[in-house]
Motif scaffolding. Structure first.
Motif, short mmCIF file in Angstrom:
data_model
loop_
_atom_site.label_atom_id
_atom_site.label_comp_id
_atom_site.label_asym_id
_atom_site.label_seq_id
_atom_site.Cartn_x
_atom_site.Cartn_y
_atom_site.Cartn_z
N GLU A 11 0.82 -1.21 0.00
CA GLU A 11 0.00 0.00 0.00
C GLU A 11 0.85 1.26 0.00
O GLU A 11 0.53 2.24 -0.68
N GLU A 15 0.75 4.17 -2.87
CA GLU A 15 0.47 5.58 -2.59
C GLU A 15 1.59 6.48 -3.10
O GLU A 15 1.34 7.54 -3.69
N LYS A 256 -6.63 0.35 -8.15
CA LYS A 256 -7.36 0.38 -6.89
C LYS A 256 -8.73 1.01 -7.14
O LYS A 256 -8.87 1.95 -7.92
#
Length: 324
Positions: A11, A15, A256
């Protein structure tokens, strides 16, 4: 940047790369730049993933959504009825799309070289500009199996191939537009429990629309399988999500899905609540990676999601949508 996109491990990595792509597109994608300005949002103030605004997908119908100055190599267009404005996706580096769909297929279904891939996609083959056909063409070229190929309306031949693969114990994937799969099982019952049937959605005006549960039950009974797989993709994206059954989709690591408040499109919802579907597609680095779609859905804690319908004022389109 492509190497970074397809090397995402977690993750935090997602990001970091998403914010990097956002900073690039906020400057170089003219449509996105103007949209952010209209919202009064400075790209410099966006420091976390949840702060990134999503571009409404309708802009692909009226604007050239590109972040690269390189020449356009391919133009993908959406399907639609006569008189409907089509979305146009200008792709400046088709190799990114090729890497995206090949990596995703191999991730979810194993090495395509070892798969017998069968395609029943008549309505897609009968028009130009389909990103799905581009993908299937490339996957078929990668498959080493001699029986891999398209079956336009020759259902007898498709049935013979399915029986042959069943007897050989060959891993086989049949990808088809919904109405064509239903047409096939009205005549043939291959009883092939190991077969992976992947429906791409849509009746294309050929049949009455069905709820997902009814459709999947019919396909399970017809093919003799336990569940039906689905592909979720659209003209405006360069990545696909896949469902192994029950309409629950999973994304590859560079994609995502988030849900937004239908009354406040800049507000994201927590897991489990129904809202508009927002998609981050990092493979869309040369266009816009942050798209607010016209689909309604629900995102779960593990990142999987389901599609529940469309906004009432949304155009009927050729992407995968079965109201469940």
């Amino acid at each position: 940047m492509t190497k970074e996109i397809f090397s995402i491990k977690d993750e935090d990595g997602f990001e970091a790369i998403a914010l990097k792509i956002f900073a690039f597109q906020a400057v170089h994608c003219e449509v996105y730049k103007k949209y952010l300005s209209a919202l009064g949002i400075s790209p410099l103030d966006v420091r976390r993933l949840h702060e990134i605004p999503f571009l409404p997908i309708g802009f692909f119908k009226t604007q050239e959504v590109v972040s690269s100055t390189d020449p356009v190599q391919v133009v993908f267009s959406s399907s639609g009825t006569t008189g409907m404005i089509q979305s146009r996706h200008l792709v400046t580096d088709i190799s990114v799309y090729e890497e995206s769909f090949l990596r995703a297929f191999n991730l979810f279904y194993g090495d395509v070289e070892e798969v017998c891939l069968l395609a029943l996609l008549p309505s897609y083959l009968e028009r130009e500009g389909s990103s799905l056909i581009y993908m299937v063409d490339a996957l078929l070229a990668k498959s080493r199996h001699t029986d891999s190929g398209y079956f336009l309306h020759n259902h007898d031949e498709l049935y013979e191939v399915l029986i042959r693969q069943r007897q050989a114990g060959q891993k086989t994937v049949l990808i088809g537009v919904t109405y064509a799969l239903l047409d096939f099982i009205e005549r043939f019952k291959p009883d092939f429990p190991e077969l992976i049937v992947m429906e791409t959605g849509g009746m294309k005006g050929k049949r009455k629309e069905m709820v997902r549960e009814e459709l999947h039950m019919a396909l399970c009974n017809g093919f003799g399988i336990a569940g039906v797989h689905s592909e979720y993709g659209m003209t405006e994206l360069l990545s696909q999500a896949y469902s192994p059954g029950a309409g629950i989709f999973h994304c590859p690591p560079w994609m995502k899905v988030l849900a937004r408040d239908t009354n406040d499109p800049l507000t994201l919802l927590e897991a489990g609540r129904t809202g508009g579907i927002n998609i981050i597609d990092l493979a869309n680095v040369n266009s816009c990676s942050f798209i607010a779609t016209q689909d309604l859905g629900r995102v779960y804690v593990d990142g999987s999601f389901e599609v529940l319908g469309r906004f009432d004022n949304a155009d009927i389109r050729g992407c995968n949508l079965l109201v469940g």
